[in-house]
Motif scaffolding. Structure first.
Motif, PDB file in Angstrom:
ATOM      1  N   ARG A 172     -33.880  24.410 -36.761  1.00  0.00           N
ATOM      2  CA  ARG A 172     -32.418  24.490 -36.657  1.00  0.00           C
ATOM      3  C   ARG A 172     -31.710  23.331 -37.368  1.00  0.00           C
ATOM      4  N   LEU A 173     -32.463  22.338 -37.800  1.00  0.00           N
ATOM      5  CA  LEU A 173     -31.872  21.245 -38.571  1.00  0.00           C
ATOM      6  C   LEU A 173     -31.858  21.652 -40.033  1.00  0.00           C
ATOM      7  N   LYS A 174     -30.679  21.730 -40.621  1.00  0.00           N
ATOM      8  CA  LYS A 174     -30.519  22.258 -41.971  1.00  0.00           C
ATOM      9  C   LYS A 174     -29.566  21.384 -42.771  1.00  0.00           C
ATOM     10  N   THR A 175     -29.514  21.640 -44.067  1.00  0.00           N
ATOM     11  CA  THR A 175     -28.485  21.036 -44.905  1.00  0.00           C
ATOM     12  C   THR A 175     -27.549  22.132 -45.390  1.00  0.00           C
ATOM     13  N   CYS A 176     -26.281  21.816 -45.465  1.00  0.00           N
ATOM     14  CA  CYS A 176     -25.263  22.784 -45.863  1.00  0.00           C
ATOM     15  C   CYS A 176     -25.591  23.356 -47.240  1.00  0.00           C
ATOM     16  N   ARG A 177     -25.412  24.659 -47.369  1.00  0.00           N
ATOM     17  CA  ARG A 177     -25.752  25.333 -48.622  1.00  0.00           C
ATOM     18  C   ARG A 177     -24.765  25.006 -49.745  1.00  0.00           C
ATOM     19  N   ALA A 178     -23.571  24.545 -49.409  1.00  0.00           N
ATOM     20  CA  ALA A 178     -22.564  24.259 -50.434  1.00  0.00           C
ATOM     21  C   ALA A 178     -23.064  23.155 -51.360  1.00  0.00           C
TER      22      ALA A 178
ATOM     23  N   ARG B  72     -24.014  19.469 -48.827  1.00  0.00           N
ATOM     24  CA  ARG B  72     -25.383  19.091 -48.455  1.00  0.00           C
ATOM     25  C   ARG B  72     -25.440  18.229 -47.196  1.00  0.00           C
ATOM     26  N   VAL B  73     -24.418  18.321 -46.344  1.00  0.00           N
ATOM     27  CA  VAL B  73     -24.425  17.596 -45.084  1.00  0.00           C
ATOM     28  C   VAL B  73     -25.463  18.219 -44.145  1.00  0.00           C
ATOM     29  N   ALA B  74     -26.178  17.384 -43.410  1.00  0.00           N
ATOM     30  CA  ALA B  74     -27.168  17.878 -42.454  1.00  0.00           C
ATOM     31  C   ALA B  74     -26.467  18.288 -41.165  1.00  0.00           C
ATOM     32  N   PHE B  75     -26.793  19.478 -40.677  1.00  0.00           N
ATOM     33  CA  PHE B  75     -26.174  19.970 -39.445  1.00  0.00           C
ATOM     34  C   PHE B  75     -27.225  20.651 -38.580  1.00  0.00           C
ATOM     35  N   TYR B  76     -26.904  20.790 -37.308  1.00  0.00           N
ATOM     36  CA  TYR B  76     -27.793  21.458 -36.366  1.00  0.00           C
ATOM     37  C   TYR B  76     -27.216  22.836 -36.081  1.00  0.00           C
ATOM     38  N   ASP B  77     -27.976  23.856 -36.423  1.00  0.00           N
ATOM     39  CA  ASP B  77     -27.508  25.236 -36.300  1.00  0.00           C
ATOM     40  C   ASP B  77     -27.644  25.704 -34.850  1.00  0.00           C
ATOM     41  N   ARG B  78     -26.514  25.894 -34.199  1.00  0.00           N
ATOM     42  CA  ARG B  78     -26.505  26.351 -32.815  1.00  0.00           C
ATOM     43  C   ARG B  78     -26.213  27.843 -32.689  1.00  0.00           C
ATOM     44  N   SER B  79     -26.217  28.563 -33.805  1.00  0.00           N
ATOM     45  CA  SER B  79     -26.003  30.007 -33.723  1.00  0.00           C
ATOM     46  C   SER B  79     -27.167  30.670 -32.997  1.00  0.00           C
TER      47      SER B  79
END
Length: 204
Positions: free
Chosen positions: A151-157, A161-168
């Motif tokens: 769930r730890l990803k980097t923004c696709r834009a 490229r900011v790292a975010f935690y996907d809570r979807s």
């Protein structure tokens, strides 16, 4: 108190110690104008290390001795961060030993400690950058075991490229912020499709 690098993007941090990994990733400068690498200057790197380890202690309840960085250690910490980012962004490959993480020269020392609650935990050790790397690797190990690592990803834009935690619910997020990055990308895609249709109609 917040994770210092992630806070500058107004993001909710990843849970537990994984917040350190996210924060380390977010010390990098993005392609956006005016973005600053928080590990580029030694004073900034030291300030980040102090704030990040204090936050680690607050989140995990595990005290961390002061982390001392010199210029060489800060450079190695940047290399560790960049390899972690490449791992998350590009993936590890489908075959054992394949992918960008196949021969990464990073490691951290840990000890196994039995707590009063009867639980055996990994306790990072080592000085300077090695301790920070150990903290991050322990967090990655624990996240891989409990299923939150993916769930730890980097923004696709490309300009983010900011790292975010996907809570979807279905772990389908690709933007750190749908409004700022997702809408812009969708608008560009819509314009590209319109231009393609116009080109086809013009050539007919």
């Amino acid at each position: 108190m917040t994770w210092p690098a992630t806070a500058r993007y107004g993001l909710e941090a990843a849970p537990g110690g994984l917040g350190l990994v996210q924060d380390l990733l977010n010390t990098a400068a993005t392609p956006a104008p005016g973005s600053v690498d928080l590990l580029a200057a030694l004073d900034d790197a030291r300030a980040w290390a102090d704030a990040a380890t204090a936050r680690w202690t607050a989140v995990t309840g595990r005290p961390v001795p002061p982390v001392l960085l010199d210029a060489e250690e800060a450079g190695k910490l940047r290399a560790f961060r960049d390899d972690l980012r490449r791992l998350i962004t590009e993936g590890a490959g489908d075959e054992p030993g394949a992918g960008p993480c196949a021969a990464l020269p990073h490691h951290g020392s840990v000890t196994l400690r039995l707590g009063e609650d009867g639980v055996v935990r990994l306790e990072p050790c080592g000085p300077g950058r090695r301790r920070l790397a150990a903290l991050a690797l322990v967090a990655v190990f624990e996240a891989q075991r409990d299923g939150t690592w993916h769930r730890l990803k980097t923004c696709r834009a490309p300009r983010c490229r900011v790292a975010f935690y996907d809570r979807s619910r279905n772990n389908s997020g690709v933007w750190h912020d749908v409004k700022s990055c997702g809408n812009a990308a969708n608008l560009r895609a819509c314009r590209a499709r319109r231009r393609a249709r116009e080109a086809e109609d013009g050539g007919a």
